[in-house]
Motif scaffolding. Structure first.
Motif, PDB file in Angstrom:
ATOM      1  N   ALA A 137     -84.035  35.052  11.667  1.00  0.00           N
ATOM      2  CA  ALA A 137     -84.377  35.854  10.266  1.00  0.00           C
ATOM      3  C   ALA A 137     -82.857  36.255   9.706  1.00  0.00           C
ATOM      4  N   ALA A 138     -82.055  36.363  10.519  1.00  0.00           N
ATOM      5  CA  ALA A 138     -80.800  36.799  10.389  1.00  0.00           C
ATOM      6  C   ALA A 138     -80.261  36.554   8.972  1.00  0.00           C
ATOM      7  N   GLN A 139     -80.998  34.315   9.503  1.00  0.00           N
ATOM      8  CA  GLN A 139     -80.512  33.955   8.020  1.00  0.00           C
ATOM      9  C   GLN A 139     -81.193  33.922   6.920  1.00  0.00           C
ATOM     10  N   LEU A 140     -82.118  34.016   6.892  1.00  0.00           N
ATOM     11  CA  LEU A 140     -82.860  34.292   5.301  1.00  0.00           C
ATOM     12  C   LEU A 140     -83.214  35.661   4.993  1.00  0.00           C
ATOM     13  N   ARG A 141     -82.605  36.569   5.944  1.00  0.00           N
ATOM     14  CA  ARG A 141     -82.550  37.855   4.544  1.00  0.00           C
ATOM     15  C   ARG A 141     -80.783  37.622   4.185  1.00  0.00           C
ATOM     16  N   LYS A 142     -80.069  37.340   4.968  1.00  0.00           N
ATOM     17  CA  LYS A 142     -78.983  37.164   3.876  1.00  0.00           C
ATOM     18  C   LYS A 142     -78.972  35.806   3.055  1.00  0.00           C
ATOM     19  N   ALA A 143     -79.686  34.395   2.470  1.00  0.00           N
ATOM     20  CA  ALA A 143     -80.095  34.454   1.975  1.00  0.00           C
ATOM     21  C   ALA A 143     -80.725  34.343   0.844  1.00  0.00           C
ATOM     22  N   GLY A 144     -81.358  35.191   1.321  1.00  0.00           N
ATOM     23  CA  GLY A 144     -82.551  36.317  -0.493  1.00  0.00           C
ATOM     24  C   GLY A 144     -82.780  37.288  -0.108  1.00  0.00           C
ATOM     25  N   ALA A 185     -86.484  33.504  20.772  1.00  0.00           N
ATOM     26  CA  ALA A 185     -86.121  35.322  20.188  1.00  0.00           C
ATOM     27  C   ALA A 185     -84.906  35.252  20.036  1.00  0.00           C
ATOM     28  N   VAL A 186     -84.052  34.787  20.834  1.00  0.00           N
ATOM     29  CA  VAL A 186     -82.536  34.842  20.571  1.00  0.00           C
ATOM     30  C   VAL A 186     -82.613  34.048  19.321  1.00  0.00           C
ATOM     31  N   LEU A 187     -83.356  32.528  19.046  1.00  0.00           N
ATOM     32  CA  LEU A 187     -83.168  31.425  18.528  1.00  0.00           C
ATOM     33  C   LEU A 187     -83.719  32.369  16.531  1.00  0.00           C
ATOM     34  N   LYS A 188     -85.123  32.646  17.071  1.00  0.00           N
ATOM     35  CA  LYS A 188     -86.107  33.931  15.642  1.00  0.00           C
ATOM     36  C   LYS A 188     -84.927  34.613  15.549  1.00  0.00           C
ATOM     37  N   SER A 189     -84.351  35.121  15.790  1.00  0.00           N
ATOM     38  CA  SER A 189     -83.369  36.365  15.256  1.00  0.00           C
ATOM     39  C   SER A 189     -82.383  36.105  14.358  1.00  0.00           C
ATOM     40  N   TYR A 190     -81.946  34.619  14.856  1.00  0.00           N
ATOM     41  CA  TYR A 190     -80.827  33.935  14.130  1.00  0.00           C
ATOM     42  C   TYR A 190     -82.059  33.523  12.886  1.00  0.00           C
TER      43      TYR A 190
END
Length: 78
Positions: free
Chosen positions: A71-78, A64-69
């Motif tokens: 998702a955050a990186q994907l939001r930042k990138a796009g 869950a921690v890895l998945k949250s990270y």
């Protein structure tokens, strides 16, 4: 939940919950969880010890921690 994230058996002495009725289930859809991919992952001992100290289901929480990270990186990138 157990170590693999599975729900523990129900207490046979627990009182029954309320009936949800047909209306509740009318639009229900079966959603199958995504299959997990087994891997070998090297982490620092203190990180593993901390997650294990949180109790059963530590691998699920690590995911869950890895998945949250992710998702955050994907939001930042796009």
């Amino acid at each position: 939940m157990d170590e693999r994230g599975e729900i523990a058996p129900v207490d046979p002495d627990a009182p029954p919950g309320p009936s949800l009725g047909d209306e509740f289930w009318r639009d229900a859809q079966l959603v199958m969880p995504e299959a997990k991919t087994p891997i070998s992952l090297r982490v620092d001992a203190d990180v593993l010890d901390w997650f294990k100290a949180q109790g059963p289901g530590y691998q699920t929480r690590m995911n869950a921690v890895l998945k949250s990270y992710m998702a955050a990186q994907l939001r930042k990138a796009g």
